[in-house]
Motif scaffolding. Structure first.
Motif, PDB file in Angstrom:
ATOM      1  N   ARG A  61       0.853  -1.187   0.000  1.00 34.83           N
ATOM      2  CA  ARG A  61       0.000   0.000   0.000  1.00 34.83           C
ATOM      3  C   ARG A  61       0.887   1.234   0.000  1.00 34.83           C
ATOM      4  O   ARG A  61       2.048   1.182   0.417  1.00 34.83           O
ATOM      5  N   ILE A  62       0.347   2.329  -0.455  1.00 31.77           N
ATOM      6  CA  ILE A  62       1.087   3.581  -0.518  1.00 31.77           C
ATOM      7  C   ILE A  62       1.439   4.046   0.896  1.00 31.77           C
ATOM      8  O   ILE A  62       0.702   3.805   1.847  1.00 31.77           O
ATOM      9  N   VAL A  63       2.572   4.711   1.036  1.00 28.76           N
ATOM     10  CA  VAL A  63       3.011   5.238   2.322  1.00 28.76           C
ATOM     11  C   VAL A  63       2.646   6.720   2.402  1.00 28.76           C
ATOM     12  O   VAL A  63       3.052   7.524   1.561  1.00 28.76           O
ATOM     13  N   TRP A  64       1.849   7.070   3.417  1.00 26.96           N
ATOM     14  CA  TRP A  64       1.471   8.465   3.643  1.00 26.96           C
ATOM     15  C   TRP A  64       2.503   9.100   4.564  1.00 26.96           C
ATOM     16  O   TRP A  64       2.291   9.252   5.758  1.00 26.96           O
ATOM     17  N   ASP A  65       3.612   9.494   3.995  1.00 31.49           N
ATOM     18  CA  ASP A  65       4.621  10.214   4.765  1.00 31.49           C
ATOM     19  C   ASP A  65       4.659  11.655   4.280  1.00 31.49           C
ATOM     20  O   ASP A  65       3.780  12.101   3.535  1.00 31.49           O
ATOM     21  N   GLU A  66       5.680  12.394   4.686  1.00 28.95           N
ATOM     22  CA  GLU A  66       5.756  13.815   4.327  1.00 28.95           C
ATOM     23  C   GLU A  66       5.719  14.029   2.819  1.00 28.95           C
ATOM     24  O   GLU A  66       5.053  14.950   2.326  1.00 28.95           O
ATOM     25  N   ASP A  67       6.436  13.194   2.075  1.00 33.24           N
ATOM     26  CA  ASP A  67       6.528  13.390   0.636  1.00 33.24           C
ATOM     27  C   ASP A  67       5.197  13.107  -0.052  1.00 33.24           C
ATOM     28  O   ASP A  67       4.848  13.739  -1.045  1.00 33.24           O
ATOM     29  N   ARG A  68       4.453  12.157   0.509  1.00 29.58           N
ATOM     30  CA  ARG A  68       3.149  11.846  -0.077  1.00 29.58           C
ATOM     31  C   ARG A  68       2.136  12.936   0.256  1.00 29.58           C
ATOM     32  O   ARG A  68       1.226  13.200  -0.531  1.00 29.58           O
ATOM     33  N   ILE A  69       2.273  13.531   1.410  1.00 25.18           N
ATOM     34  CA  ILE A  69       1.302  14.521   1.865  1.00 25.18           C
ATOM     35  C   ILE A  69       1.450  15.841   1.113  1.00 25.18           C
ATOM     36  O   ILE A  69       0.478  16.386   0.587  1.00 25.18           O
ATOM     37  N   VAL A  70       2.668  16.365   1.041  1.00 23.73           N
ATOM     38  CA  VAL A  70       2.859  17.670   0.389  1.00 23.73           C
ATOM     39  C   VAL A  70       4.024  17.665  -0.604  1.00 23.73           C
ATOM     40  O   VAL A  70       4.372  18.709  -1.143  1.00 23.73           O
ATOM     41  N   GLY A  71       4.602  16.504  -0.843  1.00 25.56           N
ATOM     42  CA  GLY A  71       5.762  16.443  -1.719  1.00 25.56           C
ATOM     43  C   GLY A  71       5.429  16.018  -3.139  1.00 25.56           C
ATOM     44  O   GLY A  71       4.280  16.049  -3.579  1.00 25.56           O
ATOM     45  N   SER A  72       6.442  15.554  -3.826  1.00 26.44           N
ATOM     46  CA  SER A  72       6.312  15.231  -5.247  1.00 26.44           C
ATOM     47  C   SER A  72       5.443  14.013  -5.520  1.00 26.44           C
ATOM     48  O   SER A  72       4.982  13.810  -6.648  1.00 26.44           O
ATOM     49  N   GLU A  73       5.214  13.181  -4.512  1.00 20.86           N
ATOM     50  CA  GLU A  73       4.430  11.963  -4.720  1.00 20.86           C
ATOM     51  C   GLU A  73       2.955  12.120  -4.349  1.00 20.86           C
ATOM     52  O   GLU A  73       2.201  11.157  -4.357  1.00 20.86           O
ATOM     53  N   SER A  74       2.525  13.323  -4.043  1.00 25.70           N
ATOM     54  CA  SER A  74       1.140  13.553  -3.648  1.00 25.70           C
ATOM     55  C   SER A  74       0.163  13.137  -4.743  1.00 25.70           C
ATOM     56  O   SER A  74       0.371  13.433  -5.920  1.00 25.70           O
ATOM     57  N   ASP A  75      -0.901  12.458  -4.347  1.00 23.64           N
ATOM     58  CA  ASP A  75      -1.937  12.045  -5.301  1.00 23.64           C
ATOM     59  C   ASP A  75      -2.635  13.244  -5.929  1.00 23.64           C
ATOM     60  O   ASP A  75      -3.105  13.169  -7.066  1.00 23.64           O
ATOM     61  N   PHE A  76      -2.720  14.329  -5.192  1.00 21.90           N
ATOM     62  CA  PHE A  76      -3.545  15.453  -5.632  1.00 21.90           C
ATOM     63  C   PHE A  76      -2.731  16.687  -6.017  1.00 21.90           C
ATOM     64  O   PHE A  76      -3.282  17.756  -6.232  1.00 21.90           O
ATOM     65  N   GLY A  77      -1.419  16.540  -6.125  1.00 11.54           N
ATOM     66  CA  GLY A  77      -0.595  17.650  -6.551  1.00 11.54           C
ATOM     67  C   GLY A  77      -0.289  18.627  -5.428  1.00 11.54           C
ATOM     68  O   GLY A  77      -0.474  18.334  -4.247  1.00 11.54           O
ATOM     69  N   ASP A  78       0.166  19.805  -5.813  1.00  8.86           N
ATOM     70  CA  ASP A  78       0.605  20.828  -4.871  1.00  8.86           C
ATOM     71  C   ASP A  78      -0.559  21.753  -4.536  1.00  8.86           C
ATOM     72  O   ASP A  78      -1.218  22.280  -5.435  1.00  8.86           O
ATOM     73  N   TRP A  79      -0.790  21.976  -3.252  1.00 12.23           N
ATOM     74  CA  TRP A  79      -1.884  22.863  -2.840  1.00 12.23           C
ATOM     75  C   TRP A  79      -1.699  24.279  -3.381  1.00 12.23           C
ATOM     76  O   TRP A  79      -2.665  25.029  -3.527  1.00 12.23           O
TER      77      TRP A  79
END
Length: 358
Positions: free
Chosen positions: A164-182
């Motif tokens: 499963r995907i890891v929800w860490d810092e990079d996933r939350i607001v980094g380059s790996e975010s599902d929804f892009g940059d806020w």
């Protein structure tokens, strides 16, 4: 996240309308369908009056059509594996998936657009959303259920192939975010961008300080909100919609229970009610770690500020985006001054003091 049927009005959502193509794999292509929600995926209530042999047999199911390209096959199969494990454990009532004629719980088919698409048919669970009985009691219930899920996460031995995907810092607001940059959400003004960037910096600093350990980071639901719980007539709490389950902080999982409510005037009362339920059920997160909970709520908020732009084709995102983005300003400022969830922060300080004395 919305109960409005949008798939036939927007060509970008054509994938959400291929219910017949999916249901044919269970012999239910003639069943009646009604859309229940549309966000990352689309879910439908399926009502059939006969069985596969044409004999009278009224039944209800829930069909989930997956957005093409959103989740890989192994990720979905891993989600279904955790659901099966929870069902076998019996601590939490969940909806199992039905196998297709081919014996697969995850259905794969080529849709009319020529794209590979996945679908899952779940058992239908009776019940009402707990929010109908009052917000505070709803949050207490959610807190108690969260403990069962966190305990399962710590004890369950996952298959070697599990992913499963890891929800860490990079996933939350980094380059790996599902929804892009806020920052790409047009409603984020230059002034708001400056405030949110400062909040993001503080949030990331606190996440790094908190760290990831076997005790605070595991498999989590990440969408355990009132809308994903059902209360049966006998009082049994049932959990649905594990599509967002990931590896992440248990504290982040807590924060996700307040999605879209982070700026509510009642947010701290809701959080405290949740924590009452969580503590009463023997939660795995100690009070001393609650000092990091505000950062996790800010993290969830930033994800959703990005989400309203990424999923702008959905009616729900359009309905909330102006207000939701604008209201992020005040909670970010409160967070920056250590004034967001003050009573929760006080609980954490008191617990830390007692721990130090001991």
């Amino acid at each position: 996240m919305t109960q409005l049927n949008e798939s036939h009005a927007n060509p970008d959502l054509s994938w959400a309308g291929y219910t017949r193509e999916a249901l044919s794999h269970w012999g239910l292509e003639d069943a009646a369908v009604r859309q229940l929600s549309l966000s990352e995926n689309a879910t439908y209530l399926v009502e059939s009056s006969t069985d596969s042999n044409g004999e009278p047999d009224p039944q209800r199911f829930v069909l989930r059509l997956h957005r093409p390209g959103y989740r890989e096959k192994k990720l979905i199969e891993s989600e279904l594996a955790w659901i099966d494990a929870l069902a076998d454990e019996g601590a939490v009532r969940v909806a199992r998936a039905y196998p297709t004629f081919q014996g697969d719980k995850l259905c794969s088919f080529t849709n009319p657009d020529g794209a590979e698409q996945y679908a899952v048919l779940f058992e239908f669970l009776d019940g009402k959303e707990p929010s109908e009985s009052g917000l505070a009691s709803s949050m207490e219930r959610i807190g108690r259920v969260a403990v069962s899920l966190h305990a399962s996460s710590l004890s369950w031995r996952r298959p070697e192939w599990f992913e499963r995907i890891v929800w860490d810092e990079d996933r939350i607001v980094g380059s790996e975010s599902d929804f892009g940059d806020w920052r790409d959400t047009p409603e984020v003004t230059p002034e708001l961008k400056e405030i949110l960037e400062a909040a993001e910096t503080k949030m990331l600093r606190e996440m790094a300080e908190y760290g990831k350990t076997a005790d605070n980071f595991g498999l989590v639901h990440t969408d355990l909100r009132s809308s994903n719980l059902l209360i049966g007539e006998d009082g049994t709490v049932k959990v649905i919609d594990f599509d967002d389950c990931e590896k992440g902080w248990f504290l982040f999982d807590m924060a996700c229970s307040f999605s879209f409510e982070e700026s509510s005037p009642d947010i701290e009362a809701m959080v405290l009610a949740y924590l009452r339920g969580y503590r009463s059920a023997g939660g795995v997160v100690p009070d001393s770690e609650l000092a990091y909970l505000p950062a996790m709520l800010i993290a969830r908020r930033l994800i959703l500020v990005a989400w309203v732009e990424k999923r702008k084709e959905t009616i729900w995102a359009g309905l909330i985006r102006d207000r939701y983005v604008a209201e992020s300003r005040e909670i970010a400022l409160a967070f920056l001054h250590d004034e967001y969830l003050p009573r929760v922060l006080e609980m954490a300080r008191e617990a830390s003091s007692l721990s130090n004395v001991a």
